[in-house]
Design an enzyme around this catalytic site. Structure first.
Site, PDB file in Angstrom:
ATOM      1  N   SER A 559      47.399  76.119  48.880  1.00  0.00           N
ATOM      2  CA  SER A 559      46.320  75.948  47.901  1.00  0.00           C
ATOM      3  C   SER A 559      45.248  74.963  48.354  1.00  0.00           C
ATOM      4  O   SER A 559      45.001  73.942  47.716  1.00  0.00           O
ATOM      5  CB  SER A 559      46.899  75.492  46.559  1.00  0.00           C
ATOM      6  OG  SER A 559      45.909  75.487  45.558  1.00  0.00           O
ATOM      7  N   LEU A 560      44.575  75.296  49.456  1.00  0.00           N
ATOM      8  CA  LEU A 560      43.529  74.404  49.962  1.00  0.00           C
ATOM      9  C   LEU A 560      42.363  74.273  48.994  1.00  0.00           C
ATOM     10  O   LEU A 560      41.694  73.239  48.966  1.00  0.00           O
ATOM     11  CB  LEU A 560      43.025  74.916  51.313  1.00  0.00           C
ATOM     12  CG  LEU A 560      44.014  74.883  52.476  1.00  0.00           C
ATOM     13  CD1 LEU A 560      43.306  75.229  53.777  1.00  0.00           C
ATOM     14  CD2 LEU A 560      44.691  73.527  52.594  1.00  0.00           C
ATOM     15  N   ALA A 611      46.312  78.529  56.905  1.00  0.00           N
ATOM     16  CA  ALA A 611      45.523  78.065  55.763  1.00  0.00           C
ATOM     17  C   ALA A 611      45.613  79.072  54.628  1.00  0.00           C
ATOM     18  O   ALA A 611      45.317  80.252  54.816  1.00  0.00           O
ATOM     19  CB  ALA A 611      44.062  77.865  56.173  1.00  0.00           C
ATOM     20  N   GLU A 612      46.021  78.593  53.452  1.00  0.00           N
ATOM     21  CA  GLU A 612      45.993  79.415  52.243  1.00  0.00           C
ATOM     22  C   GLU A 612      44.831  78.938  51.385  1.00  0.00           C
ATOM     23  O   GLU A 612      44.932  77.928  50.696  1.00  0.00           O
ATOM     24  CB  GLU A 612      47.310  79.294  51.478  1.00  0.00           C
ATOM     25  CG  GLU A 612      47.372  80.206  50.262  1.00  0.00           C
ATOM     26  CD  GLU A 612      48.486  79.842  49.300  1.00  0.00           C
ATOM     27  OE1 GLU A 612      49.371  80.675  49.071  1.00  0.00           O
ATOM     28  OE2 GLU A 612      48.461  78.702  48.769  1.00  0.00           O
ATOM     29  N   ASP A 613      43.729  79.655  51.467  1.00  0.00           N
ATOM     30  CA  ASP A 613      42.518  79.252  50.757  1.00  0.00           C
ATOM     31  C   ASP A 613      41.902  80.478  50.103  1.00  0.00           C
ATOM     32  O   ASP A 613      41.412  81.381  50.793  1.00  0.00           O
ATOM     33  CB  ASP A 613      41.524  78.599  51.721  1.00  0.00           C
ATOM     34  CG  ASP A 613      40.207  78.254  51.049  1.00  0.00           C
ATOM     35  OD1 ASP A 613      40.203  78.099  49.809  1.00  0.00           O
ATOM     36  OD2 ASP A 613      39.185  78.146  51.745  1.00  0.00           O
TER      37      ASP A 613
END
Length: 899
Positions: A559-560, A611-613
């Site tokens: 959750s970036l 990256a989870e964005d």
């Protein structure tokens, strides 16, 4: 005698004797004549400040250019001309350089900065004691309380002043081991012990005096130790030479002393007839006109320097006198025995507080109303886990199996690391995956949060087992050739105070922002203060800790969007670059991500960061040197959302093939770095339903229309997974159990379900037969396709056929051709699909096979297709294939025909 005139800085790390040395030589002006005597000119004058700043700025820009650093490099490469965003990137780059300068003022290098766990927390020191260190700038008094001191807040407290509390708010507490009855204290105040081996050099019986004598005899040449034994001889002789044999004995008698240069000239005049051997090897002239010497620019005689480097260092007496574990246990009782419970005691302006230390590595959560506590984990060398396997080589493509240890068992209970190691890891290997991604491993107070509200960042959750149990899990995974990734949560933290970091030292802004900024807009979690150097030290050390201590191979940063934006990602975006550089963007959070990726990839070159964005921040996977954030992969969150929307809201015959393709291959520039999944834990855990539950959950095969519904569900389940797997980048992810169509969602025990575990497990028994066995066989075939044929690592897919009317999609990837017919009823006897190469194409995967739960309509005579010279879909040739409804086929070019 040798002379050391380089500036030397030492950085000592606990529990070892590693000495880091840094030298800087800066020579302003040097003139070496041919004769032996050297004349060295040392310029110490300060230049004007403006000139220095200008020169520094020029040197920085020059060094950036030489290093290939371009803050807007990826914008230039992609042809993006946005002045505001480019300026934002340049300012961020400058701020990052300033941040690094601040780091180097307090830390020796990045390794030191990322290794806070070597100092902070509780550690056994070689000098028969335990050291404890933690950060609490808002506290006025710090102590350790535990079962080893009767939970007394005064028994083991930090000392007064800088010996126990530094200017940055770090508390240092020493817990001395206790002498056993009848034992005498050590003769040497620096006596060290080896806690791993039973015996060491100090057990040989050689006395300290003999060791010191041996060190002196081996190091000093004859006569060199003269001035050590007679330390006042040199200054007395110099004083006599300067002031004569009848020199004054008081300051009043001394009178005025000429300046150094005058005295030196007088001395040279008096000794002008002396032989060269009696004169100094160099002349030093201060041209600074009375200004301070530049202590960082020191020059020495080459002869002295050569002699120094050729000289062997003396024997380390501290190693020669070190004793083994048996001697330590015979003389001392450990101050903090293995398994001891403890907490950190603070006295604050608002009163006393008890906290679980922020750097604790093993924590027991609250139980039956009791306060949580840390556990000192220091097993004996015989009981400590010993690593057996080396890390697997990083594969060209990633097939990730996402897991949650607690729900991995078939029984209605919290499963353990040990059970996961024995039962789940072999299944993952058999299923064809090459990596596991673990969620919920760091300690969290509430089980129902799935581990996303972390309370203790350095501790593996005790509800699953001990730290050694987790080490065994990682080691056995490596032995099976599986990489181990952690779903790391640094975007926010739990709001718990007694066990977490919230109000840790009594102040509201220790680790987190003050006021509303310090709370997530929707989830109530605490938001880190990424602009604080000590918070960065904590977070980056935490990343390095899991790699160093537990040998994990990478991270998915959860959750970036929650951390990058002050609105936590809950805002409408206008598809404009201004959304990524306006007042709602947290530049400090971006710099933390850049710094984390830069340090991790330098310290651990084979590390993988994902990256989870949900906002797809520009430059996620671009190199740091080109203005990016430095991640290796990014998660395509849109695919699963699209599939859920289609299954829930759109009739089968209205599915848009164009939308499917545009969503699966949304960003061609970064498609190679995309991690795709049809469904992950969000669909099963976060209040949703798995695809299997949507498609055929509760369907009775014997009821009217039941078989048709089941066939539809099986077909779409396979097709969705196949097209998502083969059209994405070099990484694919699947959540535990979904590979065989787990029919039930995951529901953690909460008050609303009377704390039931009935849905907090996995039905592994379904693998044995029926629908779930067929779906597992198909998923295993997908993994084997990549394992044996390298599907995911063969470049990007070339999508050349998208027909919304016929509901057919076709694309190629290397020598492989993929064809999908999503139509719910229409089958095509001879469907034309374009191919570039003329030749023979062999079907290597058919979703309609009976062993995959299909109807078996496509027979063996359809498995070999020869191309026809007919231009279709922009290709020079085509195939005429038999496409039953809701089926997918994979062909491989096995023979090329040249005309």
């Amino acid at each position: 005698m040798v002379s050391l005139s380089n500036q030397t800085r030492f950085s000592f790390h606990p529990n070892n004797l590693v000495v880091s040395e840094k030298r800087r030589l800066g020579i302003s002006g040097v003139n070496f004549p041919r004769k032996i005597k050297l004349k060295i000119t040392c310029f110490a004058a300060e230049r004007p400040r403006q000139e220095k700043q200008k020169k520094k700025s020029q040197s920085q820009s020059t060094s950036d250019a030489e290093a290939g650093v371009d803050p807007v490099g990826f914008l230039t490469r992609l042809g993006i001309a946005d002045r505001i965003f480019a300026q934002f990137l340049r300012e961020r780059h400058k701020a990052l350089k300033d941040l690094k300068d601040e780091i180097f003022k307090r830390h020796f290098d990045f390794r030191d900065f990322a290794s806070g766990f070597e100092l902070l927390g509780m550690h056994r020191h070689m000098e028969h004691r335990v050291d404890f260190m933690d950060w609490g700038p808002g506290s006025r008094y710090g102590a350790i309380i535990g079962d080893f001191n009767g939970w007394s807040p005064t028994e083991n407290a930090a000392r007064e002043g800088l010996f126990g509390h530094d200017d940055y708010g770090y508390w240092f507490i020493i817990l001395e081991d206790k002498l056993r009855e009848g034992e005498e204290p050590d003769e040497l105040y620096f006596q060290q012990y080896n806690y791993v081996d039973d015996y060491d050099k100090g057990d040989s019986g050689v006395s300290a005096e003999e060791i010191f004598q041996k060190a002196n005899d081996e190091y000093w040449e004859p006569g060199e130790d003269r001035f050590i034994k007679n330390r006042f001889e040199v200054p007395a002789k110099l004083y006599e030479q300067m002031f004569g044999p009848n020199s004054p004995q008081t300051l009043e008698e001394l009178g005025d002393i000429p300046d150094a240069e005058t005295r030196y000239k007088q001395w040279k005049e008096e000794h002008k007839d002396d032989p060269p051997s009696n004169l100094p090897p160099c002349d030093i002239i201060d041209k600074g006109q009375g200004k301070p010497y530049d202590i960082f620019n020191v020059v020495t005689s080459p002869e002295w320097t050569k002699k120094f480097y050729e000289k062997e260092p003396p024997i380390p007496y501290w190693l020669e006198t070190r004793k083994g574990r048996k001697a330590w246990l015979q003389k001392y009782i450990p101050a903090v025995p293995h398994g001891s419970k403890y907490r950190l005691y603070f006295n604050t302006p608002d009163g006393p507080l008890e906290r679980v230390p922020a750097w604790a590595t093993y924590v027991q959560p609250e139980d039956e109303g009791k306060q949580a506590y840390a556990i000192h984990w220091e097993p004996s060398p015989e009981a400590a886990y010993k690593w057996k396997y080396s890390k697997p080589k990083v594969p060209e493509s990633l097939r990730i199996y996402e897991c949650h240890v607690g729900i991995s068992g078939s029984e209605p209970k919290v499963s353990t690391f040990e059970e996961f190691t024995k039962k789940v890891l072999p299944h993952v290997k058999r299923a064809g995956y090459n990596a596991i991604q673990l969620i919920g491993v760091p300690e969290h107070k509430d089980y129902f949060t799935v581990g996303y509200r972390v309370t203790n960042f350095f501790a593996a959750s005790s509800r699953y087992g001990t730290p050694d149990d987790f080490k065994r899990l990682v080691d056995e995974a490596h032995g099976l050739g599986l990489l181990v990734f952690l779903d790391i949560v640094h975007s926010y933290a739990a709001a718990d105070q007694m066990v977490g970091l919230s109000l840790f030292d009594g102040s509201n802004d220790c680790y987190f922002h003050y006021g509303k900024r310090g709370h997530h807009k929707h989830w109530g979690t605490r938001m880190f203060k990424y602009g604080d150097l000590d918070v960065l030290h904590f977070l980056i050390s935490n990343l390095n800790w899991w790699i160093t201590e537990y040998q994990v191979d990478g991270y998915q940063f959860h959750s970036l969007a929650s951390m990058i934006y002050t609105h936590n990602g809950f805002a409408s975006f206008n598809n404009d670059l201004d959304d990524y550089c306006n007042q709602y963007v947290d530049r400090d959070a971006l710099m933390y991500l850049i710094l984390a990726n830069e340090i991790l990839h330098v310290q651990h070159p084979n590390i993988i960061t994902i990256a989870e964005d949900a906002t797809y921040y520009p430059g996620l996977c671009e190199p740091v040197s080109q203005g990016g954030l430095g991640f290796d992969y990014y998660v395509n969150l849109s695919a699963s959302e699209m599939w859920v929307s289609l299954l829930d809201n759109v009739p089968d015959n209205e599915w848009s093939m164009s939308k499917i393709v545009s969503t699966l291959v949304a960003n061609k520039e970064y498609a190679d770095k995309m991690l795709s999944y049809a469904e992950n834990h969000n669909q099963s855990i976060s209040g949703g339903r798995s695809f299997a539950e949507i498609l055929f959950g509760g369907v009775d095969n014997g009821s009217p229309g039941g078989k048709e519904l089941l066939d539809r569900g099986i077909s779409l389940h396979k097709m969705i997974r196949l097209i998502t797997f083969t059209s994405g980048g070099r990484a694919y992810l699947n959540f535990m159990g979904n590979e065989f169509g787990h029919p039930e969602r995951v529901e953690f025990p909460t008050q609303s379900n009377n704390f039931s575990f009935s849905l907090a497990n996995r039905r592994w028994d379904l693998l044995e037969s029926g629908v779930h066995h067929h779906l597992f066989s198909f998923d295993k075939e997908l993994m084997d396709l990549d394992k044996s044929k390298g599907i995911l690592s063969r470049g990007l897919p070339s999508i050349h056929h998208v027909n919304d009317a016929n509901m057919v999609i076709s694309f190629s990837r290397g020598p492989f051709l993929f064809i999908f017919n999503f139509h719910p009823s229409n089958s095509y006897e001879k469907y034309d699909v374009g191919v570039e190469e003329a030749g023979e194409y062999t079907m290597i995967l058919n979703s309609d096979e009976v062993k995959y739960g299909g109807q078996g309509i496509v027979t063996e005579d359809h498995y070999l297709q020869r191309s026809i010279s007919k231009r279709i879909d922009g290709q020079r040739n085509c195939l005429e294939v038999f496409l039953p409804s809701r089926t997918a086929q994979v062909y491989k070019l096995t023979r090329i025909l040249r005309i």
